[in-house]
Design a protein around this motif. Structure first.
Motif, mmCIF file in Angstrom:
data_model
loop_
_atom_site.group_PDB
_atom_site.id
_atom_site.type_symbol
_atom_site.label_atom_id
_atom_site.label_comp_id
_atom_site.label_asym_id
_atom_site.label_seq_id
_atom_site.Cartn_x
_atom_site.Cartn_y
_atom_site.Cartn_z
ATOM 1 N N ARG A 344 8.474 30.061 95.908
ATOM 2 C CA ARG A 344 8.764 31.341 96.646
ATOM 3 C C ARG A 344 9.671 31.292 97.806
ATOM 4 N N GLU A 345 10.055 30.286 98.212
ATOM 5 C CA GLU A 345 10.831 30.037 99.634
ATOM 6 C C GLU A 345 12.320 29.805 98.962
ATOM 7 N N THR A 346 12.495 29.868 97.786
ATOM 8 C CA THR A 346 14.020 29.405 97.450
ATOM 9 C C THR A 346 15.000 30.602 97.349
ATOM 10 N N GLY A 347 14.291 31.960 97.484
ATOM 11 C CA GLY A 347 15.471 33.098 97.697
ATOM 12 C C GLY A 347 15.159 34.069 96.634
ATOM 13 N N TYR A 348 15.736 35.345 96.791
ATOM 14 C CA TYR A 348 15.804 36.434 96.096
ATOM 15 C C TYR A 348 17.297 36.857 95.784
ATOM 16 N N ALA A 349 17.400 37.264 94.582
ATOM 17 C CA ALA A 349 18.807 37.671 94.142
ATOM 18 C C ALA A 349 18.685 39.031 93.372
ATOM 19 N N ILE A 350 19.776 39.804 93.907
ATOM 20 C CA ILE A 350 20.088 41.146 92.954
ATOM 21 C C ILE A 350 21.354 40.840 92.540
ATOM 22 N N LEU A 351 21.721 40.669 91.225
ATOM 23 C CA LEU A 351 22.869 40.564 90.475
ATOM 24 C C LEU A 351 23.388 41.822 89.697
ATOM 25 N N ILE A 352 24.657 42.373 90.390
ATOM 26 C CA ILE A 352 25.152 43.499 89.694
ATOM 27 C C ILE A 352 26.388 43.093 88.980
ATOM 28 N N GLN A 353 26.498 43.763 87.829
ATOM 29 C CA GLN A 353 27.873 43.646 86.966
ATOM 30 C C GLN A 353 28.293 45.117 86.933
ATOM 31 N N GLY A 354 29.560 45.235 87.180
ATOM 32 C CA GLY A 354 30.080 46.586 87.372
ATOM 33 C C GLY A 354 31.105 46.639 86.130
ATOM 34 N N LYS A 378 18.431 27.492 87.677
ATOM 35 C CA LYS A 378 18.241 26.030 87.689
ATOM 36 C C LYS A 378 17.795 25.772 89.307
ATOM 37 N N ARG A 379 18.368 26.355 90.171
ATOM 38 C CA ARG A 379 17.985 26.125 91.565
ATOM 39 C C ARG A 379 16.605 26.809 91.816
ATOM 40 N N ASN A 380 15.678 26.925 90.980
ATOM 41 C CA ASN A 380 14.422 27.408 91.203
ATOM 42 C C ASN A 380 14.354 28.680 91.759
ATOM 43 N N ILE A 381 15.429 29.643 91.587
ATOM 44 C CA ILE A 381 14.797 31.003 92.019
ATOM 45 C C ILE A 381 14.699 31.683 90.731
ATOM 46 N N THR A 382 13.284 31.816 90.553
ATOM 47 C CA THR A 382 12.730 32.298 89.282
ATOM 48 C C THR A 382 13.141 33.714 88.819
ATOM 49 N N PRO A 383 13.006 34.158 87.554
ATOM 50 C CA PRO A 383 13.217 35.191 87.037
ATOM 51 C C PRO A 383 12.528 36.504 87.753
ATOM 52 N N CYS A 410 16.392 49.064 95.001
ATOM 53 C CA CYS A 410 16.090 47.633 94.763
ATOM 54 C C CYS A 410 16.108 46.886 96.022
ATOM 55 N N ILE A 411 17.086 47.150 96.869
ATOM 56 C CA ILE A 411 17.290 46.594 98.310
ATOM 57 C C ILE A 411 16.406 46.882 99.156
ATOM 58 N N GLN A 412 16.100 48.296 99.306
ATOM 59 C CA GLN A 412 15.125 48.850 100.351
ATOM 60 C C GLN A 412 13.787 48.611 99.908
ATOM 61 N N ASP A 413 13.364 48.623 98.712
ATOM 62 C CA ASP A 413 11.802 48.510 98.092
ATOM 63 C C ASP A 413 11.663 47.013 97.698
ATOM 64 N N TRP A 414 12.213 47.027 96.498
ATOM 65 C CA TRP A 414 11.872 45.533 96.009
ATOM 66 C C TRP A 414 12.178 44.299 96.806
ATOM 67 N N ALA A 415 13.521 44.149 97.460
ATOM 68 C CA ALA A 415 13.817 43.018 98.384
ATOM 69 C C ALA A 415 12.889 43.182 99.608
ATOM 70 N N PRO A 425 16.024 33.716 101.795
ATOM 71 C CA PRO A 425 17.386 34.161 101.835
ATOM 72 C C PRO A 425 17.427 35.472 100.669
ATOM 73 N N LEU A 426 18.213 36.376 100.918
ATOM 74 C CA LEU A 426 18.371 37.482 99.889
ATOM 75 C C LEU A 426 20.133 37.406 99.413
ATOM 76 N N TYR A 427 20.351 37.361 98.085
ATOM 77 C CA TYR A 427 21.693 37.213 97.658
ATOM 78 C C TYR A 427 22.011 38.659 96.854
ATOM 79 N N ILE A 428 22.922 39.106 97.266
ATOM 80 C CA ILE A 428 23.358 40.254 96.639
ATOM 81 C C ILE A 428 24.755 39.921 95.917
ATOM 82 N N ILE A 429 24.881 39.895 94.687
ATOM 83 C CA ILE A 429 25.955 39.491 94.226
ATOM 84 C C ILE A 429 26.756 40.408 93.089
ATOM 85 N N MET A 430 27.833 40.724 93.391
ATOM 86 C CA MET A 430 28.853 41.811 92.605
ATOM 87 C C MET A 430 29.653 41.260 91.798
ATOM 88 N N VAL A 431 29.817 41.559 90.470
ATOM 89 C CA VAL A 431 30.948 40.834 89.722
ATOM 90 C C VAL A 431 31.534 41.972 88.699
#
Length: 946
Positions: A344-354, A378-383, A410-415, A425-431
Motif C-alpha cells: 500500500r506504500e509503494t505508490g499510485y500511478a495514473i498512466l495516460i496514452q495520448g 514489477k515494483r509492486n505498485i499493484t493494478p 481521477c486526480i482529484q477523487d481517485w488519487a 507517491p503519486l505518478y502521473i505519466i503521459m505518453v
C-alpha cells in the motif's frame, strides 16, 4: 610740598597708567592684522619620490583649527579615516613606464561643521620596480596520510616578466613535485607526499627561485605530522545492497570489498579470510540479531546472501565492519539506508496514452505504455493502485479512453482517496504526441495549466500531507514536453520531461517486432527503475542513452549553448520548484535532483536477470584491414532471447523535423543468432551487406533482450574508426589533473589534459578510460568528449577504497588515435570529506564574449585544479569546505585573481569578466592580486559594477 618719596611714587603710577592705555590703543588699532590660530585649514606632509618596492609613504596631518574627522584619498583607490594613517604602500605603475605619480588629498571636517580639503598633485612618485616572487600557502601543515597539495606562484607587482623554477631541497625521499616545476609570472606548483609511517613529524622544503625577482627566492616549508597510532596498514570497506527498496519479508543480499589504502601490493598484503560482520538497525533503532559473520575471498570480496530480517515498513540502517588484525587497521563501511514498503506504500500511478486524430504512432506509444505498466507491477505498485487511460492496450490492462474530465476526476477523487487512506507517491505519466504546451488526447488537448489546476486542487485537499517525502511526479514523454515545466513547477513536485522546450522526442530504435518504443526516454527510464535503480540513476542512465542516440554530427548544427553538445534531445528534471528544468541531476541543496536523490520506484528485490557485462573496446581500422570483430559478454547466455547491433555510420545526420515531430533513429540493424555464442561471449564478425568501408567514425550499439522479462536492455556502445590513406593521428599530449598518486575524497572530479593538436586539422574528440587495473580490462569509459576537461561524478561510478588508473585517448575524425603520454592513478576515499563545487563562467569585460582556453587554478588543498575552460567559457572545480584563492590567466588579458567560499555539498556560482590588456590603461585598474582584483565578479565581490 610732597616729599621726594611720595613724588616718586606718584610719577611711577602715572607712567604705569599711561603704559596700559597705550597698549590698549595699539591692540585696538591692530586687531584685524594679528595672526588667528583658530582658522580651520586642511594640510598634511609626506609627499616625495621613492624607488623602493613597494614605495611606501607616511602621511601626517598638519591641519589647523579643531579637526574632528579625516578622509585620506591616496590616489590609487586606497583610503583611510585615521588622522595619521599607517604607512601606505604603492605597488608601481600599470603601464610599466619608468615612473608614475599619484595625487593625494585630505578632507578634514572641523568641530563647527565646516570642511576643508588639501589636494597635492603628483604628491608621491614611484620608480620602476623589479618583480617580487610570492608563493602561497607557506608554510603548509599536513597530517600523516599520503596526498597532494598545490602552491600558487604570483608575480607581485613590478614590471617585466619573472621566470621561476621549483625544486625540492629537503624531504626528497617523501616529497615530489608533480607539476609546475618551472613557469613564468603566475602558476601552480603541484606536489605529492607519501604517508608518514613514523610517529615523528618531518619537515620538507621546496625552493622557488627567480633571477628577475627582487627577493630572489622563496622557501616553502611543508610540515607533516607523525602517525598517532600503530603501524598497521589502513583499510577501507565498501557495502552494496542488492536493492535499496523492498517489501516486508523480502530477502536482501549484501556484498562489498575490503581493501588497503596503500598503493603497493605484495603477497603478504592479501585480504583473504578476513572476518566481516554486519550491523542492522530496524526503523525503531533496535539492533537486530546479528547476521553470521562471513570472510573475504582472495580479492577481499565478501558476500551475505538471503538476509531475512526485514519484517516491517520504514527505514532500516545497515553497516559492515572489519575488526582488524595485527597487520590491518579496523574499519567500518559507510552506512546504507534500506527502505521497506508495504504494497500500500509503494505508490499510485495514473498512466495516460495520448494520440492525434491521424492515430500516427499509436502502436509505438501503446508499446511504451505497456512497458511502463509492467514495470510498475514489477515494483509492486499493484493494478488496483494504477489507473490507465489509453487505446487498444493489452488484455491484461484495465483501461478507459482518455478525456480531460475523466483524468481530472481521477486526480482529484481517485488519487485523493488513495493518498488520504495511505500516504505514498503519486505518478502521473503521459505518453504520446505533444507540441508547445500541448498534449493530445484527440479530440481534446491537455495544457499544463490543466494539470497544474488538477494537482493543485488535490494538494489543497491534503493540507497536512508532506509532499517532499512522497512527491507528486508528473512525467511527460512527448515532443516539446519541456514547455510544461514552467507552469507545473512547485515545491513538492517532481517534473520529468523527455525533451527540453522546443525539442523533438526520439522514437526507440528498431525492434524484433518492428514496433519501436513511442517514448524512448520514458521506456529506458522505467527499465532502469524496474531494475532497482534510484530515480536519480534512472534519469541519468536514460538521458545519456537519449543524448547519445540523438547526437547529430552535421557541421551545419552547432553545439547547443545550453547543453554543450550536439544532441537533438535533452531530458529535463525539475524538483526544486524554480520553474527551470535541469539536464543534470545534482545533490546540492536547492538544486534540481536533491528531492529524488534517494527515492526509488516502488519496492522489490531484483530477480535473476540478464546483464551486459562488457563489450568490445574501441577499434581503429586501416584502409586494408578486414571487418572488425565486435563482441558482447553477458552474465548468463541462457537468459538471452535476442541479440542485434544498430550501427550509426560516419556523417549520419537526422533530417530536419518540426518540434512536434518525432525523431526516428533509422540506423543499420544487424541481427545475430544467440546460438552462435561461445560461453557467455557472443562474437560479431559478419554484418550482412554492411562492410565498414567508408572512412570515418561508426557508433555501434549492442542490444540484448531478456528472455524472462521480455525487455530490451539499455544499449552498450563501441566506436569503430576507418582511417584514410594519409591521415595523421593527433600529436602527443599530457595529463593534467588529478595528479598521479593523488587521493580523491570527494566528487565530482575534474579530469583534464593538454589539448591534442591534429596535424591534418581534423576535429579531435577524447575518450577517458578509468579502471581498477593497469591493463584497463574492464574500464569505465567516457567518450566523444569535445573539450580537454570534463567533471565526472565518481561517487557512484567507482567503488570506494580502491586504486584506479586513468588515461585519455585523442581520436581524430578518421580514427587516428594517440594515447596520453602518461597513465596515472588515484585512490578513492570518500569516507571523510564531502566536497563542494565551484561553477563559473568567464567573459570579456568589453565585448561580453565567452572566453575559452583560460587557465584556472586554485589552492583548495588536495583538490587543487588546473583546467582549461571549455569552448563555452565555463569552468568547474571541486574543493573541500573553506575559503580559497583562485587565478585566471589568458594570453592578451590581465591576470585575474579571486577568492571564493566553498560549502560542503553545495555549489557556489561565480561569473566574472577579464579585462583585455589593450583597454586596461583607459580603465586604470589595479593589476595586482590583492583584496581588489582585476576580476569583475558577481556573487562574492565586485570591483566594477555591471
Amino acid at each position: 610740598m610732597l616729599s621726594f618719596i611720595e613724588s616718586s611714587k606718584r610719577l611711577f603710577f602715572i607712567q604705569y597708567i599711561f603704559f596700559l592705555f597705550l597698549v590698549m590703543c595699539l591692540h585696538t588699532a591692530n586687531a584685524g592684522s594679528l595672526p588667528d590660530e583658530t582658522v580651520n585649514k586642511a594640510d598634511f606632509t609626506g609627499c616625495g619620490p621613492s624607488s623602493a618596492f613597494p614605495c611606501t609613504f607616511k602621511f601626517t596631518d598638519k591641519s589647523s583649527g579643531e579637526p574632528v574627522e579625516w578622509y585620506w584619498d591616496f590616489g590609487d583607490d586606497g583610503y583611510s579615516y585615521k588622522q595619521n594613517p599607517k604607512p601606505h604602500p604603492y605597488y608601481g605603475c600599470l603601464n610599466k613606464e619608468p615612473g608614475c605619480c599619484f595625487d593625494v588629498s585630505l578632507e578634514v571636517t572641523f568641530q563647527d561643521g565646516t570642511k576643508d580639503t588639501a589636494l597635492k598633485e603628483d604628491c608621491v612618485c614611484c620608480g620602476e620596480f623589479p618583480p617580487v616572487l610570492t608563493v602561497e600557502p607557506n608554510p603548509l601543515e599536513i597530517d600523516s596520510s599520503a596526498g597532494t597539495a598545490s602552491f600558487i606562484v604570483s608575480n607581485y607587482g613590478g614590471s617585466g616578466d619573472m621566470d621561476w623554477k621549483a625544486e625540492v631541497i629537503e624531504g626528497g625521499d617523501w616529497l615530489t613535485i608533480t607539476s609546475g616545476a618551472s613557469g613564468t609570472n603566475s602558476g601552480l606548483i603541484g606536489v605529492s607526499y607519501r604517508k608518514n609511517f613514523t610517529k615523528s613529524s618531518r619537515e620538507g622544503e621546496i625552493n622557488v627561485s627567480s633571477a628577475q625577482a627582487k627577493n630572489g627566492f622563496v622557501e616553502i616549508t611543508i610540515n607533516q605530522a607523525g602517525r598517532v597510532d600503530d603501524l598497521r596498514t589502513d583499510t577501507i570497506l565498501t557495502l552494496n545492497l542488492s536493492s535499496k527498496s523492498i517489501e516486508p519479508g523480502d530477502n536482501l543480499t549484501a556484498t562489498g570489498t575490503l581493501d588497503t589504502t596503500s598503493y603497493t601490493t605484495s603477497p603478504e598484503d592479501s585480504m583473504h579470510g578476513m572476518k566481516i560482520s554486519l550491523e542492522i538497525k530496524s526503523p525503531t533503532g533496535t539492533l537486530q540479531t546479528p547476521v553470521p559473520e562471513t570472510t573475504t575471498d582472495q580479492y577481499g570480496n565478501y558476500f551475505f546472501p538471503d538476509i531475512q530480517l526485514f519484517n516491517r515498513s520504514g527505514g532500516w540502517i545497515i553497516k559492515a565492519s572489519f575488526e582488524g588484525t595485527d597487520t590491518y587497521e579496523p574499519t567500518t563501511s559507510p552506512t546504507e539506508k534500506l527502505t521497506v514498503l508495504s504494497t500500500r506504500e509503494t505508490g499510485y500511478a495514473i498512466l495516460i496514452q495520448g494520440r492525434r486524430e491521424s492515430k500516427e504512432g499509436i502502436d509505438f506509444h501503446k508499446k511504451t505504455v505497456e512497458t511502463i505498466y509492467s514495470t510498475l507491477k514489477k515494483r509492486n505498485i499493484t493494478p488496483e493502485n494504477i489507473r490507465v487511460f489509453g487505446y487498444n492496450l493489452s488484455e491484461e490492462i484495465t483501461y478507459e479512453n482518455p478525456s480531460k474530465t475523466s483524468i481530472k476526476n481521477c486526480i482529484q477523487d481517485w488519487a485523493y482517496n488513495k493518498i488520504s487512506s495511505q500516504t505514498a507517491p503519486l505518478y502521473i505519466i503521459m505518453v504520446g504526441h505533444g507540441s508547445h504546451k500541448k498534449f493530445y488526447i484527440y479530440p481534446e488537448v491537455i495544457i499544463p495549466e490543466d494539470i497544474n489546476s488538477w494537482v493543485s486542487e488535490l494538494e489543497s485537499m491534503l493540507p497536512t500531507y508532506d509532499f517532499k517525502d512522497n512527491p507528486v511526479f508528473v512525467m511527460a514523454g512527448a515532443c516539446d514536453s519541456g514547455s510544461f515545466i514552467t507552469d507545473l513547477s512547485k515545491t513538492g513536485r517532481v517534473i520529468i520531461t523527455s525533451t527540453a522546450e522546443g525539442e523533438s522526442a526520439l522514437r526507440g530504435p528498431s525492434a524484433d517486432d518492428n514496433i519501436r518504443e513511442g517514448s524512448y526516454f520514458l521506456s529506458e527510464f522505467f527499465k532502469a527503475a524496474g531494475r532497482g535503480k534510484s530515480i536519480k540513476e534512472s534519469f541519468e542512465d536514460a538521458a545519456l542513452i537519449i543524448e547519445d542516440f540523438s547526437s547529430d554530427k552535421s557541421q551545419l548544427r552547432s553545439m547547443s549553448g545550453l547543453y554543450h553538445d550536439k544532441a537533438l534531445q535533452h531530458p529535463l528534471i525539475d524538483d526544486n520548484g524554480d520553474g527551470q528544468g535541469s539536464n543534470v541531476v545534482s545533490a546540492v541543496p536547492g538544486k534540481d535532483g536533491e528531492l529524488v536523490m534517494d527515492k526509488y520506484l516502488g519496492a522489490g528485490s531484483d530477480p535473476e536477470q540478464l546483464v551486459i557485462e562488457n563489450v568490445a573496446p574501441h577499434i581503429s581500422l586501416d584502409l586494408t584491414d578486414a571487418l572488425p570483430e565486435l563482441w558482447i559478454e553477458l552474465n548468463d547466455k541462457s537468459l538471452l532471447d535476442a541479440l542485434w547491433l544498430e550501427i550509426k555510420p560516419p556523417g549520419f545526420n537526422y533530417p530536419d523535423v518540426e518540434s512536434d515531430e518525432q525523431i526516428v533513429p533509422d540506423f543499420i540493424r544487424v541481427d545475430y543468432n544467440p546460438q552462435n555464442c561461445q560461453g557467455n561471449r557472443c562474437l560479431f564478425d559478419e554484418y550482412e551487406e554492411f562492410d565498414f568501408s567508408q572512412p570515418g567514425a561508426y557508433e555501434v550499439f549492442y542490444f540484448a533482450k531478456d528472455k524472462i522479462e521480455e525487455k530490451v536492455l539499455p544499449p552498450q556502445k563501441t566506436m569503430v574508426y576507418r582511417n584514410t590513406e594519409k591521415n595523421n593521428p593527433p600529436e602527443s599530449f599530457h595529463l593534467r589533473t588529478p595528479s598521479d598518486r593523488s587521493t580523491l575524497t570527494g566528487s565530482p572530479v575534474l579530469f583534464s589534459w593538454k589539448p591534442a593538436r591534429d596535424p591534418d586539422e581534423d576535429n579531435v574528440t577524447y575518450s577517458i578510460f578509468i579502471s581498477d587495473d593497469e591493463n584497463f580490462s574492464n574500464p569505465v569509459i567516457k567518450d566523444r568528449i569535445e573539450t580537454s576537461s570534463i567533471p565526472i561524478d565518481i561517487s557512484d561510478e567507482l567503488k570506494d577504497g580502491k586504486i584506479y588508473y586513468w588515461k585519455v585517448e585523442a581520436v581524430d575524425t578518421f580514427g587516428g588515435t594517440t594515447t596520453s603520454d602518461e597513465t596515472w592513478r588515484f585512490f578513492k576515499d570518500f569516507s571523510n570529506i564531502v566536497l563542494g563545487t565551484l561553477d563559473g563562467t568567464v567573459t570579456d569585460k568589453g565585448t561580453g564574449e565567452e572566453l575559452s582556453k583560460v587557465l584556472i587554478t586554485s589552492n583548495c588543498g588536495a583538490y587543487d585544479m588546473t583546467g582549461i575552460l571549455s569552448d563555452q567559457g565555463t569552468f568547474y572545480l571541486a574543493c573541500p569546505e573553506g575559503s580559497f584563492f583562485g587565478t585566471a590567466i589568458k594570453w592578451g588579458y590581465l591576470p585575474c585573481c579571486f577568492t571564493f567560499p566553498i560549502v560542503a555539498g553545495e555549489t557556489t556560482y561565480i561569473d566574472f569578466e577579464m579585462i583585455n590588456i589593450k583597454s586596461f590603461r583607459e580603465q586604470g585598474v589595479n593589476r595586482n592580486c590583492s583584496e581588489n582584483t582585476t576580476c569583475v565578479s558577481t556573487g562574492f565581490s565586485s570591483l566594477y559594477p555591471r
